[in-house]
Design an enzyme around this catalytic site. Structure first.
Site, mmCIF file in Angstrom:
data_model
loop_
_atom_site.group_PDB
_atom_site.id
_atom_site.type_symbol
_atom_site.label_atom_id
_atom_site.label_comp_id
_atom_site.label_asym_id
_atom_site.label_seq_id
_atom_site.Cartn_x
_atom_site.Cartn_y
_atom_site.Cartn_z
ATOM 1 N N GLU A 39 0.892 -1.378 0.108
ATOM 2 C CA GLU A 39 0.084 0.150 -0.034
ATOM 3 C C GLU A 39 0.841 1.312 0.085
ATOM 4 O O GLU A 39 1.958 1.246 0.578
ATOM 5 C CB GLU A 39 -0.817 0.084 1.217
ATOM 6 C CG GLU A 39 -1.896 -1.001 1.130
ATOM 7 C CD GLU A 39 -2.636 -1.021 2.448
ATOM 8 O OE1 GLU A 39 -3.884 -1.662 2.379
ATOM 9 O OE2 GLU A 39 -2.405 -0.591 3.441
ATOM 10 N N TYR A 49 7.404 1.408 -7.839
ATOM 11 C CA TYR A 49 6.560 0.334 -7.710
ATOM 12 C C TYR A 49 5.693 -0.097 -9.261
ATOM 13 O O TYR A 49 6.029 -1.093 -9.724
ATOM 14 C CB TYR A 49 5.395 0.406 -6.734
ATOM 15 C CG TYR A 49 5.900 0.895 -5.536
ATOM 16 C CD1 TYR A 49 7.243 -0.025 -5.244
ATOM 17 C CD2 TYR A 49 5.609 1.815 -4.794
ATOM 18 C CE1 TYR A 49 7.590 0.270 -3.616
ATOM 19 C CE2 TYR A 49 5.894 2.018 -3.318
ATOM 20 C CZ TYR A 49 7.049 1.382 -2.771
ATOM 21 O OH TYR A 49 7.385 1.540 -1.939
#
Length: 161
Positions: free
Chosen positions: A118, A129
């Protein structure tokens, strides 16, 4: 904090433990702006460290300064990146990517078939990411609560190994 290291190649990764929590909290507090509420407390970090499958990895420069860290856990066939932070003087040198690559390698080696994390929407790390193959999996509205009252969404990202 020293900023002598020019790149991730000049750093080494070591397994961390409870003795490293002061430097981890120092990096985390410098790396995560308090207005977003992303940083964990020292007690949160200390509480999760002894749990099964949890690993703390520290990136250190030649002077043993903590440049960054990652905290993750692997349970059964899933791995979760809980925290990843790089101290501001060490940013933009590939250290975050080095820590992420280490996490991916360890997850793969542990038999994880799916990994997730998260991250606050708007956090520049989202680009790192995504470049590493993570895909949008969901949104948690108002997940982060900043020190000054702001509420911010968390993006859930995942990747199949």
């Amino acid at each position: 904090m020293s900023s002598r290291a020019e790149s991730a190649a000049e750093l080494h990764l070591t397994k961390g433990g409870s003795a490293d929590l002061d430097s981890v909290v120092e990096v985390m507090n410098a790396a995560f702006d308090e207005r977003f509420g992303e940083a964990w407390t020292r007690s949160q970090c200390a509480g999760i460290l002894p749990m099964p499958g949890v690993e703390l990895v520290i990136a250190r420069d030649a002077d043993a300064q903590t440049a960054g860290f990652s905290l993750y856990r692997t349970i059964a066939d899933e791995a979760e990146l809980l925290l990843l932070a790089v101290a501001p003087p060490f940013r933009r040198r590939g250290i975050g990517r080095m820590l992420l690559n280490h996490f991916l390698s360890e997850a793969r080696g542990s038999g994880a078939s799916r990994i997730h994390l998260e991250v606050r929407e708007g956090n520049p790390a989202v680009m790192m990411y995504r470049a590493a193959g993570f895909l949008f999996a969901g949104r948690r509205r108002k997940y982060y609560r900043g020190r000054f009252g702001g509420e911010f969404d968390a993006l859930t990202l995942s990747r199949v190994m």
